[in-house]
Motif scaffolding. Structure first.
Motif, PDB file in Angstrom:
ATOM      1  N   HIS A 186       0.847  -1.194   0.000  1.00  0.00           N
ATOM      2  CA  HIS A 186       0.000   0.000   0.000  1.00  0.00           C
ATOM      3  C   HIS A 186       0.878   1.237   0.000  1.00  0.00           C
ATOM      4  N   SER A 191      -2.316  -1.354  -3.465  1.00  0.00           N
ATOM      5  CA  SER A 191      -3.354  -0.337  -3.271  1.00  0.00           C
ATOM      6  C   SER A 191      -2.703   1.029  -3.133  1.00  0.00           C
ATOM      7  N   THR A 243      -2.307  -0.750 -10.199  1.00  0.00           N
ATOM      8  CA  THR A 243      -2.892  -0.643  -8.862  1.00  0.00           C
ATOM      9  C   THR A 243      -4.154  -1.491  -8.800  1.00  0.00           C
ATOM     10  N   ILE A 288      -6.265  -1.631  -6.028  1.00  0.00           N
ATOM     11  CA  ILE A 288      -7.314  -0.932  -5.282  1.00  0.00           C
ATOM     12  C   ILE A 288      -6.924   0.530  -5.151  1.00  0.00           C
ATOM     13  N   ASP A 340      -8.997   2.621   4.951  1.00  0.00           N
ATOM     14  CA  ASP A 340      -8.106   1.894   4.046  1.00  0.00           C
ATOM     15  C   ASP A 340      -7.605   0.607   4.692  1.00  0.00           C
ATOM     16  N   VAL A 383      -8.309  -3.225   3.201  1.00  0.00           N
ATOM     17  CA  VAL A 383      -7.220  -4.122   2.820  1.00  0.00           C
ATOM     18  C   VAL A 383      -7.202  -5.364   3.707  1.00  0.00           C
TER      19      VAL A 383
END
Length: 350
Positions: free
Chosen positions: A151, A180, A206, A208, A280, A284
């Motif tokens: 991320h 992400s 990417t 997400i 977030d 995830v």
């Protein structure tokens, strides 16, 4: 969501980390609420509260994911100063591995002052320090092969790292990880509409994308009154599953074909700083636990809401069990929608 949801850290995967978070970490000084305009001319204004706490979108997300049970590593850059030592200790105290945090001998640790208002809005003042110097080699290559998911956050604050992120994400995909991105705000207001910073290339790798509603419209180059379904659909056409945070109205996910929305749970926030980053983390964590997009959206909205129970981004972040209990007690089911998305790299984002 399922009555007996799997805990995300109960994974048979043998990699050292569930999640590698790349990006910004800094102290946040949160003051407010201020119900009048900021007054200059050497005026002093009084507010009800002030707090020194861990900040940075990436850092708050990392702490939220660790609180939910994930094994989390953080990669970024801080200065060789008291602020840097404060944030590294704060990450470690919340269960985040800090072995990849680089100490810059020349630049200072970033510092952010957040001034909140009674209506939930806020202004953010940031001295960037090491942010502009953060780059690809601050992310150890070995970590990209030893995590399940990568991320990145605060894309527009770190131009060197931004240019390198497409390559880092491609490497992560090649090694079996998903990815992400939360771009956060663009202080310059340009939003890379012509793709000159490589945002188009980054979205293509990417899995997400996690903007809030204002950011999503800006990234898509659409007016502020454009329906979120339309905005998210246009962004999803560029590659990722698009998950849009819509404040008190919940959240929306679009996979390029159809959308799912959740209203979230009722909340009376003390402080909304970092709520989107906790969202977030919840999304995830739920995806890595095998939840559907609709279920992950609900859990994420709950995590964002619960994080507002205290001042600062990390003190009220929920555990996995707390989030599911809050959803069971207060939650509402998501609307009908597509339940799964398969990304181009073969990873299934349920």
């Amino acid at each position: 969501m399922p009555h007996n949801p799997p805990n995300p850290h109960h994974s048979p995967d043998t990699r050292a980390f569930d999640l590698l978070v790349v990006g910004d970490v800094n102290p946040d000084i949160v003051v407010g609420p201020l119900d009048a305009p900021l007054a200059f001319g050497q005026r002093e204004q009084l507010v009800d509260s002030g707090l020194l706490t861990l900040g940075g979108s990436a850092a708050i997300m990392a702490c939220g994911a660790a609180r939910l049970g994930l094994k989390v590593a953080f990669a970024g850059r801080v200065g060789d100063d008291e602020a840097g030592r404060f944030v590294v200790a704060a990450l470690a105290a919340r269960g985040v591995d800090t072995g990849a945090v680089r100490i810059d001998p020349a630049l200072s640790t970033p510092l952010t002052v957040v001034v909140t208002r009674g209506d939930g809005d806020r202004t953010i003042l940031t001295a960037p320090g090491t942010l502009a110097a953060t780059r690809a080699d601050d992310v150890p290559d070995a970590l990209l092969g030893d995590c399940r998911h990568v991320h990145a956050a605060s894309y527009f604050l770190m131009p060197h790292l931004a240019r390198a992120l497409p390559g880092l994400f491609r490497t992560a995909h090649d090694r079996g990880a998903t990815t992400s991105l939360d771009t956060n705000d663009d202080p310059a207001g340009t939003w890379d509409k012509d793709g000159s910073q490589g945002l188009g290339a980054l979205l293509a790798v990417t899995d997400i994308l996690l903007p809030n509603a204002r950011e999503a419209r800006a990234l898509a180059g659409l007016p502020a009154d454009t329906p979120l379904d339309t905005v998210a659909g246009q962004l999803a056409a560029r590659g990722p599953l698009v998950v849009v945070k819509d404040g008190a109205d919940g959240a929306l996910a679009h996979n390029g074909r159809s959308a799912v929305r959740t209203p979230g749970i009722p909340a009376r926030p003390l402080d909304t700083v970092g709520a989107g980053d906790s969202f977030d983390a919840g999304f995830v964590a739920a995806v890595l636990a095998g939840h559907s997009t609709a279920d992950a959206l609900e859990l994420a909205a709950v995590c964002g809401a619960l994080s507002t129970r205290a001042y600062g981004g990390t003190p009220a972040q929920p555990t996995w069990d707390e989030a599911h209990e809050a959803h069971r007690t207060h939650g509402a089911p998501a609307a009908d929608a597509a339940r799964t998305t398969t990304h181009r790299n073969g990873a299934t984002l349920a």
